[in-house]
Design an enzyme around this catalytic site. Structure first.
Site, PDB file in Angstrom:
ATOM      1  N   ASP A   1       0.839  -1.202   0.000  1.00 47.93           N
ATOM      2  CA  ASP A   1       0.000   0.000   0.000  1.00 47.93           C
ATOM      3  C   ASP A   1       0.875   1.253   0.000  1.00 47.93           C
ATOM      4  OD1 ASP A   1      -2.395   1.380  -0.111  1.00 47.93           O
ATOM      5  OD2 ASP A   1      -2.683   1.403   2.067  1.00 47.93           O
ATOM      6  N   LEU A   2       1.841   1.276  -0.892  1.00 47.68           N
ATOM      7  CA  LEU A   2       2.768   2.399  -0.961  1.00 47.68           C
ATOM      8  C   LEU A   2       2.101   3.587  -1.654  1.00 47.68           C
ATOM      9  CD1 LEU A   2       5.676   3.301  -0.362  1.00 47.68           C
ATOM     10  CD2 LEU A   2       6.286   2.531  -2.649  1.00 47.68           C
TER      11      LEU A   2
END
Length: 222
Positions: free
Chosen positions: A32-33
């Site tokens: 979930d960058l």
């Protein structure tokens, strides 16, 4: 803000890739960058945060394509994650490219598409990469094109991207254009509207301890 301020963006990017290279070396994926998951400390250190959906990435034949769980934030998700065809560390690399676009433009990729369902459908079906920002150097466009390869096995890993001219630490610090991120005494989430930016620090990454224990999602299969 620092939209289109490439020395600042490359300083953030360099440290982000250092962190990503470290967690990938520990056989982990972030998954979930995005800019909201980057903190900037008072000394300018960039800290990768929010490992709530991170997972192990055991090496598989042909490059760590093991996970099939649908997880992440749509505008930053790699095509293989949305299609659930199996993914590994290279899905994080696609998200790196999306995060750079977000920092350059002040908006996430695909922001012109209003519905998240439509965004996911477009990414999964169209085989198109996000539109590259016009206000970038040639090195920036080349960096994004490598991150945004539709086929995950064609994307460089984080350690390789650290050597790319766009995020070269010396380039980010060269000359009087070097600037530092300074947000006061407390770490702040990376936001695109801050005005108090001074000088880029020497890139650094503080090692974090990652547990070897990984609770596999029931949906994930090798």
């Amino acid at each position: 803000g620092f939209e289109r301020n490439e020395p600042v963006i490359t300083a953030i990017l360099y440290q982000t890739l250092q962190g990503l290279a470290y967690i990938h070396a520990q056989n982990q994926m972030h998954r979930d960058l995005k800019a909201a998951n980057l903190l900037v400390a008072a000394d300018g250190t960039v800290i990768l945060t929010d490992f709530g959906v991170s997972a192990g990435a055991p090496r598989g034949a042909g490059g760590s394509i093991n996970r099939k769980t649908f997880v992440g934030t749509p505008c930053w998700m790699a095509p293989e994650v949305i299609k659930q065809t199996g993914y590994g560390r290279q899905a994080d690399i696609w998200s790196v490219g999306c995060t750079v676009i977000e920092m350059v433009t002040g908006r996430p990729p695909w922001s012109e598409i209003k519905s998240q369902i439509s965004v996911m459908f477009h990414i999964g079906i169209s085989k198109e990469s996000p539109r590259l920002p016009r206000d970038m150097s040639r090195a920036g466009h080349d960096f994004l094109s490598k991150c945004m390869e539709y086929e995950p096995n064609r994307r460089p890993n984080a350690a390789t991207l650290l050597r790319h001219p766009y995020c070269d630490d010396k380039r980010a610090q060269s000359g009087n254009s070097a600037e530092k991120l300074s947000f006061g005494s407390q770490p702040q989430r990376l936001a695109l509207s801050h005005d108090n930016i001074s000088q880029v620090p020497r890139a650094q990454f503080r090692e974090i301890e990652i547990s070897d224990e990984d609770e596999d999602d029931d949906e994930d299969e090798d």
